[in-house]
Design a protein around this motif. Structure first.
Motif, PDB file in Angstrom:
ATOM      1  N   SER A  88       1.581   9.547  -5.337  1.00  0.00           N
ATOM      2  CA  SER A  88       2.030  10.891  -4.949  1.00  0.00           C
ATOM      3  C   SER A  88       3.039  11.436  -5.953  1.00  0.00           C
ATOM      4  N   THR A  89       3.868  10.584  -6.535  1.00  0.00           N
ATOM      5  CA  THR A  89       4.807  11.030  -7.568  1.00  0.00           C
ATOM      6  C   THR A  89       4.053  11.512  -8.800  1.00  0.00           C
ATOM      7  N   THR A  90       3.071  10.749  -9.221  1.00  0.00           N
ATOM      8  CA  THR A  90       2.253  11.145 -10.374  1.00  0.00           C
ATOM      9  C   THR A  90       1.539  12.464 -10.107  1.00  0.00           C
ATOM     10  N   LEU A  91       0.987  12.614  -8.907  1.00  0.00           N
ATOM     11  CA  LEU A  91       0.282  13.852  -8.566  1.00  0.00           C
ATOM     12  C   LEU A  91       1.229  15.043  -8.522  1.00  0.00           C
TER      13      LEU A  91
ATOM     14  N   THR B 227       0.200  12.208  -0.380  1.00  0.00           N
ATOM     15  CA  THR B 227       0.002  13.646  -0.295  1.00  0.00           C
ATOM     16  C   THR B 227       0.993  14.406  -1.162  1.00  0.00           C
ATOM     17  N   VAL B 228       0.543  15.574  -1.597  1.00  0.00           N
ATOM     18  CA  VAL B 228       1.398  16.541  -2.268  1.00  0.00           C
ATOM     19  C   VAL B 228       1.099  17.865  -1.582  1.00  0.00           C
ATOM     20  N   ALA B 229       2.141  18.544  -1.112  1.00  0.00           N
ATOM     21  CA  ALA B 229       1.952  19.782  -0.357  1.00  0.00           C
ATOM     22  C   ALA B 229       3.073  20.762  -0.667  1.00  0.00           C
ATOM     23  N   ILE B 230       2.812  22.011  -0.402  1.00  0.00           N
ATOM     24  CA  ILE B 230       3.813  23.058  -0.555  1.00  0.00           C
ATOM     25  C   ILE B 230       4.688  23.071   0.698  1.00  0.00           C
ATOM     26  N   ASP B 231       5.991  23.176   0.512  1.00  0.00           N
ATOM     27  CA  ASP B 231       6.937  23.244   1.609  1.00  0.00           C
ATOM     28  C   ASP B 231       6.584  24.430   2.516  1.00  0.00           C
ATOM     29  N   PRO B 232       6.717  24.252   3.832  1.00  0.00           N
ATOM     30  CA  PRO B 232       6.355  25.333   4.755  1.00  0.00           C
ATOM     31  C   PRO B 232       7.071  26.660   4.484  1.00  0.00           C
ATOM     32  N   ARG B 233       8.281  26.623   3.926  1.00  0.00           N
ATOM     33  CA  ARG B 233       8.998  27.871   3.641  1.00  0.00           C
ATOM     34  C   ARG B 233       8.279  28.702   2.584  1.00  0.00           C
ATOM     35  N   ALA B 234       7.533  28.057   1.704  1.00  0.00           N
ATOM     36  CA  ALA B 234       6.827  28.765   0.636  1.00  0.00           C
ATOM     37  C   ALA B 234       5.319  28.804   0.872  1.00  0.00           C
ATOM     38  N   ALA B 235       4.869  28.260   1.980  1.00  0.00           N
ATOM     39  CA  ALA B 235       3.430  28.133   2.232  1.00  0.00           C
ATOM     40  C   ALA B 235       2.716  29.474   2.295  1.00  0.00           C
ATOM     41  N   ARG B 236       3.364  30.499   2.811  1.00  0.00           N
ATOM     42  CA  ARG B 236       2.719  31.812   2.927  1.00  0.00           C
ATOM     43  C   ARG B 236       2.332  32.335   1.548  1.00  0.00           C
TER      44      ARG B 236
ATOM     45  N   ARG C 166       0.837  -1.206   0.000  1.00  0.00           N
ATOM     46  CA  ARG C 166       0.000   0.000   0.000  1.00  0.00           C
ATOM     47  C   ARG C 166       0.867   1.250   0.000  1.00  0.00           C
ATOM     48  N   ARG C 167       1.933   1.252   0.822  1.00  0.00           N
ATOM     49  CA  ARG C 167       2.823   2.401   0.865  1.00  0.00           C
ATOM     50  C   ARG C 167       3.506   2.602  -0.486  1.00  0.00           C
ATOM     51  N   GLN C 168       3.912   1.531  -1.118  1.00  0.00           N
ATOM     52  CA  GLN C 168       4.541   1.615  -2.442  1.00  0.00           C
ATOM     53  C   GLN C 168       3.559   2.192  -3.466  1.00  0.00           C
ATOM     54  N   LEU C 169       2.336   1.734  -3.441  1.00  0.00           N
ATOM     55  CA  LEU C 169       1.310   2.237  -4.359  1.00  0.00           C
ATOM     56  C   LEU C 169       1.015   3.711  -4.090  1.00  0.00           C
ATOM     57  N   MET C 170       0.933   4.099  -2.818  1.00  0.00           N
ATOM     58  CA  MET C 170       0.695   5.504  -2.472  1.00  0.00           C
ATOM     59  C   MET C 170       1.876   6.377  -2.904  1.00  0.00           C
ATOM     60  N   ALA C 171       3.095   5.851  -2.815  1.00  0.00           N
ATOM     61  CA  ALA C 171       4.275   6.606  -3.258  1.00  0.00           C
ATOM     62  C   ALA C 171       4.216   6.842  -4.767  1.00  0.00           C
ATOM     63  N   GLU C 172       3.793   5.840  -5.513  1.00  0.00           N
ATOM     64  CA  GLU C 172       3.658   5.987  -6.968  1.00  0.00           C
ATOM     65  C   GLU C 172       2.597   7.034  -7.301  1.00  0.00           C
TER      66      GLU C 172
ATOM     67  N   LEU D  94       7.572  21.661  -3.835  1.00  0.00           N
ATOM     68  CA  LEU D  94       6.355  20.880  -4.024  1.00  0.00           C
ATOM     69  C   LEU D  94       6.668  19.464  -3.546  1.00  0.00           C
ATOM     70  N   LYS D  95       6.339  19.189  -2.298  1.00  0.00           N
ATOM     71  CA  LYS D  95       6.745  17.960  -1.623  1.00  0.00           C
ATOM     72  C   LYS D  95       5.690  16.869  -1.751  1.00  0.00           C
ATOM     73  N   LYS D  96       6.172  15.647  -1.904  1.00  0.00           N
ATOM     74  CA  LYS D  96       5.275  14.497  -1.904  1.00  0.00           C
ATOM     75  C   LYS D  96       5.600  13.635  -0.698  1.00  0.00           C
ATOM     76  N   ALA D  97       4.613  12.924  -0.223  1.00  0.00           N
ATOM     77  CA  ALA D  97       4.802  12.002   0.887  1.00  0.00           C
ATOM     78  C   ALA D  97       3.809  10.871   0.737  1.00  0.00           C
ATOM     79  N   ALA D  98       4.160   9.716   1.286  1.00  0.00           N
ATOM     80  CA  ALA D  98       3.267   8.571   1.203  1.00  0.00           C
ATOM     81  C   ALA D  98       3.420   7.695   2.430  1.00  0.00           C
ATOM     82  N   THR D  99       2.291   7.201   2.907  1.00  0.00           N
ATOM     83  CA  THR D  99       2.251   6.191   3.954  1.00  0.00           C
ATOM     84  C   THR D  99       1.353   5.085   3.419  1.00  0.00           C
TER      85      THR D  99
END
Length: 147
Positions: free
Chosen positions: A33-36, A87-96, A25-31, A77-82
């Motif tokens: 998040s990369t696509t997103l 998830t795909v999110a903006i890094d906190p340094r650029a979030a503002r 599941r984590r591997q699939l979520m990582a794939e 533009l960070k990706k993360a997967a569990t």
């Protein structure tokens, strides 16, 4: 209130994903998040909202750089997967900056200088799911579940 585009997807994919091992599941979520991340970066580069409409044009300037040029890089533009989510999110340094444009908020032109003028920025949706994104997620899930 309209349903989220992923609600229907969660209905059929959730029970099937529960049958996979956490590692798979984590591997699939990582794939996913990369696509997103790639699709979000491409959409930001094309200056398009998730619905396909163009970003509102910026005011003309003498020095012209690509809008959100650095923001769409993997550094910001960070990706993360569990095993539970992708998830795909903006890094906190650029979030503002991202938040101001995502929602069309008011902000000072140069927030680092006191007394800088405040303006309302046009709404430019940096993150969001397009119909093509949802279809890509569906395809990746279907492929990942049958493999």
């Amino acid at each position: 209130m309209a349903a989220h585009p992923l609600d229907a997807l969660a209905g059929w994919a959730g029970p099937l994903l529960a049958r996979l091992t956490p590692q798979r599941r984590r591997q699939l979520m990582a794939e996913i998040s990369t696509t997103l991340r790639q699709s979000q970066a491409a959409r930001i580069a094309a200056q398009r909202n998730p619905d396909g409409s163009a970003y509102e044009a910026r005011k003309p300037r003498t020095i012209r750089r690509g809008m959100f040029e650095r923001l769409r890089t993997a550094r910001f533009l960070k990706k993360a997967a569990t095993a539970e989510r992708a998830t795909v999110a903006i890094d906190p340094r650029a979030a503002r900056i991202a938040r101001v444009h995502q929602y069309g908020l008011r902000d000072s032109v140069d927030w680092r200088r006191a007394g800088s003028p405040t303006v309302r920025y046009a709404r430019r949706e940096l993150l969001g799911l397009s119909d093509a994104d949802v279809q890509a997620i569906e395809a990746q899930l279907a492929e990942g579940l049958t493999a």
